[in-house]
Design a protein around this motif. Structure first.
Motif, short mmCIF file in Angstrom:
data_model
loop_
_atom_site.label_atom_id
_atom_site.label_comp_id
_atom_site.label_asym_id
_atom_site.label_seq_id
_atom_site.Cartn_x
_atom_site.Cartn_y
_atom_site.Cartn_z
N LEU A 60 0.83 -1.20 0.00
CA LEU A 60 0.00 0.00 0.00
C LEU A 60 0.87 1.25 0.00
CD1 LEU A 60 -2.82 1.27 0.19
CD2 LEU A 60 -2.66 1.05 2.69
N GLY A 61 1.91 1.24 0.84
CA GLY A 61 2.82 2.39 0.88
C GLY A 61 3.54 2.58 -0.45
N ALA A 62 3.92 1.48 -1.08
CA ALA A 62 4.60 1.56 -2.37
C ALA A 62 3.71 2.20 -3.41
CB ALA A 62 5.03 0.16 -2.82
N GLY A 63 2.42 1.86 -3.38
CA GLY A 63 1.48 2.45 -4.33
C GLY A 63 1.40 3.95 -4.16
N LYS A 64 1.35 4.41 -2.92
CA LYS A 64 1.26 5.85 -2.64
C LYS A 64 2.53 6.58 -3.06
CE LYS A 64 -1.96 5.27 1.23
NZ LYS A 64 -2.19 5.47 2.68
#
Length: 309
Positions: free
Chosen positions: A69-73
């Motif tokens: 999720l953090g990578a997507g952001k």
């Protein structure tokens, strides 16, 4: 000694058959479940270790999800940031070109700049992932000042648990400030031109078609744009470092999870080649045991022949 009260041979054969049946049951259970240690009663120490490591692996799986999720952001913001830098570079070129252009040409150049400014607004507004936009944030907020990504789950020998995190500060990635007051974003932060066409503008509002702009004003515009580009480069570096860290941690956790699975498997998994071979041997032993018990039980029948006339 032949006895009709106690058949020692039959008792021995029965014990042997019961032992074989017990081993056969264990082997069949291992083949059925795939585990050599399926419950605590099989091997309490190994079962305890395996259960703890499986629990830790589940926690690592949650961390991997958080990293995803953090990578997507971060990836979304990083892509938009690089795109914005390219657009501001084009604005910089247009401002430089306008410095020595005629009034008519400046009007045309401003039309292009206005299109680029609109493009910037669209790019930044679209850099949204799962409700987060790292490029457009509120500088007045005291509760939302950074993106925090969980990166690890750690448990020491005493059972104390800690989690590792990665923080991306909004102050370093902010291009547009959503505050209603004085803005601090790299694109909407104002600067002042000091020539004949003195004005307070930002990268998103500068206008090269103003008739009173002189050489000093254009130098000031270029200085303001350069300052914005410097802030954007710092933001891109922040996002790039975070992106690299997240990617490395995702790879590490994936390898770690595989290693834990292998370690647990070495403790509790059944060797199917060995167990299948053992199953065949035990099935033969079972058949021979039944036969031996049958013979032992039949031996007592021979005593009757002693009483036949």
């Amino acid at each position: 000694m032949a006895s009709i009260m106690t058949n020692s041979a039959a008792l021995t054969a029965l014990q042997s058959l019961n032992n074989t049946n017990k081993q056969l049951e264990t082997t069949q259970a291992r083949i059925s479940t795939g585990y050599r240690v399926a419950t605590a009663s099989d091997n309490a120490a190994y079962w305890s270790i395996a259960t703890t490591m499986r629990s830790d692996n589940k926690a690592n799986s949650v961390v991997q999800d958080a990293l995803g999720l953090g990578a997507g952001k971060v990836d979304t913001a990083y892509t938009a940031m690089n795109s914005a830098i390219d657009v501001v570079d084009q604005i910089k070129q247009k401002v430089l070109l306008a410095k020595t252009s005629s009034a008519d040409d400046r009007a045309k150049i401003q039309s292009e700049i206005a299109s680029l400014q609109a493009q910037l607004t669209d790019n930044i507004g679209g850099a949204n992932y799962a409700g987060s936009n790292l490029l457009q944030t509120d500088s007045s907020s005291t509760t939302s000042t950074k993106l925090t990504v969980m990166t690890s789950y750690n448990r020491d020998s005493t059972g104390k648990v800690t989690t590792g995190t990665l923080d991306v500060l909004f102050s370093k990635t902010r291009l547009v400030d959503s505050i209603t007051g004085t803005k601090t974003g790299a694109l909407d932060k104002t600067f002042t031109t000091t020539g004949a066409g003195a004005a307070t503008v930002s990268i998103l509002t500068l206008d090269v078609s103003t008739a009173t702009l002189d050489s000093t004003d254009f130098d000031d515009l270029m200085t303001g744009v350069e300052a914005g580009l410097k802030s954007m480069a710092s933001g891109a570096a922040e996002l790039g470092a975070a992106k690299s860290r997240i990617d490395m941690q995702k790879s590490f956790l994936s390898n770690l999870s595989d290693s834990i699975d292998k370690g647990v498997g070495a403790l509790v998994d059944a060797d199917m080649n060995k167990e299948s071979t053992r199953l065949q041997a035990l099935q033969v032993q079972q058949q021979l045991g039944v036969q031996a018990l049958s013979i032992a039980n039949g031996s007592s029948q021979s005593i009757l022949s002693l009483f036949r006339g």
